[in-house]
Scaffold this active site. Structure first.
Site, mmCIF file in Angstrom:
data_model
loop_
_atom_site.group_PDB
_atom_site.id
_atom_site.type_symbol
_atom_site.label_atom_id
_atom_site.label_comp_id
_atom_site.label_asym_id
_atom_site.label_seq_id
_atom_site.Cartn_x
_atom_site.Cartn_y
_atom_site.Cartn_z
ATOM 1 N N ASP A 153 1.035 -1.260 0.098
ATOM 2 C CA ASP A 153 -0.173 0.019 -0.015
ATOM 3 C C ASP A 153 0.933 1.148 0.021
ATOM 4 O O ASP A 153 1.529 1.638 0.978
ATOM 5 C CB ASP A 153 -0.816 -0.042 1.243
ATOM 6 C CG ASP A 153 -1.884 1.097 1.346
ATOM 7 O OD1 ASP A 153 -1.829 1.897 0.297
ATOM 8 O OD2 ASP A 153 -2.967 0.917 1.916
ATOM 9 N N ASP B 251 -2.308 5.467 -5.177
ATOM 10 C CA ASP B 251 -2.948 4.339 -4.144
ATOM 11 C C ASP B 251 -2.954 2.848 -4.952
ATOM 12 O O ASP B 251 -3.880 2.558 -5.533
ATOM 13 C CB ASP B 251 -4.500 4.522 -3.778
ATOM 14 C CG ASP B 251 -5.055 3.600 -2.934
ATOM 15 O OD1 ASP B 251 -4.420 2.610 -2.472
ATOM 16 O OD2 ASP B 251 -6.263 3.940 -2.538
#
Ligand SMILES: *[C@@H]1O[C@H](CO)[C@@H](O)[C@H](O)[C@H]1NC(C)=O
Ligand SMILES: *[C@@H]1O[C@H](CO)[C@@H](O)[C@H](O)[C@H]1NC(C)=O
Ligand SMILES: *[C@@H]1O[C@H](CO)[C@@H](O)[C@H](O)[C@H]1NC(C)=O
Ligand SMILES: *[C@@H]1O[C@H](CO)[C@@H](O)[C@H](O)[C@H]1NC(C)=O
Ligand SMILES: *[C@@H]1O[C@H](CO)[C@@H](O)[C@H](O)[C@H]1NC(C)=O
Ligand SMILES: *[C@@H]1O[C@H](CO)[C@@H](O)[C@H](O)[C@H]1NC(C)=O
Length: 386
Positions: free
Chosen positions: A80, A271
């Site tokens: 992430d 993201d």
């Protein structure tokens, strides 16, 4: 199942080269959320089986497999870029902790390389909460070992949003400055410090091909500029060393030669954990209205007509003077859920109305090759050749 959800993928290990680690990303067919038992059964041999029934739906997620402890236990983790810290479910979680119980759990007593730390940490914001203790152990990527990785051994994992996650935990790839825990070395920093990788850069290389289960790869410690249009390579300076935040010249939608400007001089982060593109609510609403999309409040998402979805506007991101364009036939997520066809707009309103930056997730990153360079503090992006 005639429909493949191109955005729901997981990663498996591929090769390790000199000073860098590559992993292939594989897609699997979408299944619906009721397949929990099958999902658990398929955990038995996650290293070999790449056709695991998915538990997650309505929102894409990208996984890799890592091993933790000695002997190494496999975990599915999201790599992430919006988060610096790492966490895994703990075997010490209480039976009321449903999300924890439904995932693989780290058991320190089963690992000979476990180093206790015991600092209690808690993190929460409007969307999630986690709590537990810090622990330190060996993390394994393919046959490479990262020593002394400190992570949150979570004994509390909030139901929302994690109940729908297929991944067990998260490995954060944001800057250390984003970390909530002072003194804890984030995963990628550890890879570099321990000279497991030689270059301070990692690369997401994905594709949008729905006909294969291979969706791309993540390369830690290197780049892979083979299948990109080199002349489209654009260097974006990181403006805040916390997230991978960059400045966009503008974003606009175009349909039938008519352009609608969505923002000018706006900030964005990348993201790698979801397939959506998040933006300020008013702008996202404007864009979705243009797509004749319907808002589904419980999902905080918009649906579009499955008959029309290939004819929706193109969305143009102007980055350092270069246009990066995404087309609706690729950005709309086309799913079959319980025999109902659903087409989701990837454009999602931020739940924080004051958030002034966009989040470019998979609907963007699947189209473009991205290098994250921690030495130069630059994100380099280029068009992928499909
Ligand atoms: C993978 O696991 C699923 C579910 O457990 C099973 O149906 C399938 O046959 C397995 N595939 C391989 C290649 O082992
Ligand atoms: C726990 O980890 C933090 C961060 O690495 C460190 O500052 C602290 O001293 C550690 N505590 C113990 C008891 O090992
Ligand atoms: C975090 O949790 C505490 C206690 O439950 C609560 O008071 C606080 O508002 C939460 N913080 C956020 C940002 O939601
Ligand atoms: C890991 O931590 C142990 C104990 O603190 C230390 O002896 C060892 O050198 C560390 N290894 C690395 C690679 O940092
Ligand atoms: C972008 O960065 C690469 C590698 O650091 C460099 O070779 C290239 O010249 C840069 N391009 C521009 C337009 O600055
Ligand atoms: C574009 O807009 C014009 C005028 O509104 C319309 O006549 C034409 O059919 C549109 N073309 C397409 C491809 O939608």
């Amino acid at each position: 199942m005639k429909c493949i959800n191109f955005a729901v993928v997981f990663l498996i290990f591929f090769t390790t080269g000199e000073g860098r680690i590559e992993m292939d990303i594989y897609k699997t067919k979408l299944s619906h959320v009721g397949k929990l038992k099958k999902y658990k059964a398929s955990l038995n041999d996650p290293w070999k089986n790449d056709s695991v029934v998915l538990y997650k739906y309505l929102n894409g997620e990208y996984y890799g497999l890592i091993g933790v402890g000695s002997p190494s236990k496999p975990f599915k983790v999201i790599f992430d870029t919006t988060w610096a810290d790492s966490w895994l479910p703990s075997s010490h979680c209480d039976w009321t902790e449903i999300v924890c119980k439904l995932h693989n759990q780290y058991d320190s007593s089963a690992s000979s390389s476990y180093v206790p730390n015991g600092t209690f940490v808690k993190m929460n914001n409007s969307e999630l909460s986690l709590a537990g203790i810090l622990s330190t152990d060996v993390f394994r990527l393919a046959h490479v070992k990262v020593q002394n990785q400190t992570f949150l051994e979570a004994t509390h994992i909030s139901f929302r949003p994690f109940w729908q996650y297929r991944a067990d935990g998260i490995i954060g790839l944001a800057y250390q400055e984003q970390s909530g825990w002072s003194g804890v070395m984030p995963f990628f920093y550890n890879l570099v410090r321990q000279k497991v990788v030689t270059e301070n850069v990692f690369t997401f290389y994905m594709n949008r091909d729905e006909t294969t289960n291979k969706a791309g790869r993540v390369i830690f410690g290197g780049t892979q500029r083979q299948n990109i249009k080199v002349d489209t390579m654009t260097n974006l300076t990181v403006i805040e060393k916390k997230f991978w935040m960059i400045m966009m010249d503008s974003v606009f939608a175009e349909k039938n030669k008519t352009q609608t400007v969505l923002c000018e001089k706006c900030k964005a982060i990348f993201d790698s954990s979801s397939n959506t593109i998040v933006g300020p609510p008013d702008v996202i609403q404007k864009l979705n209205w243009q797509m004749n999309a319907n808002f589904i409040p419980v999902l905080n998402m918009y649906t579009v007509s499955c008959r029309q979805y290939a004819k929706l506007p193109t969305v143009h991101f102007v980055l350092d003077g270069n246009e990066f364009i995404i087309q609706s036939k690729y950005y709309v997520q086309h799913l079959i859920l319980e025999n109902v066809e659903v087409c989701l707009s990837p454009f999602v309103p931020s739940t924080n109305p004051r958030q002034d930056y966009w989040e470019l997730g998979g609907a963007f990153m699947m189209e473009f090759y991205t290098e994250f360079d921690m030495d130069a503090n630059v994100v380099r992006i280029a068009q992928t050749i499909f």
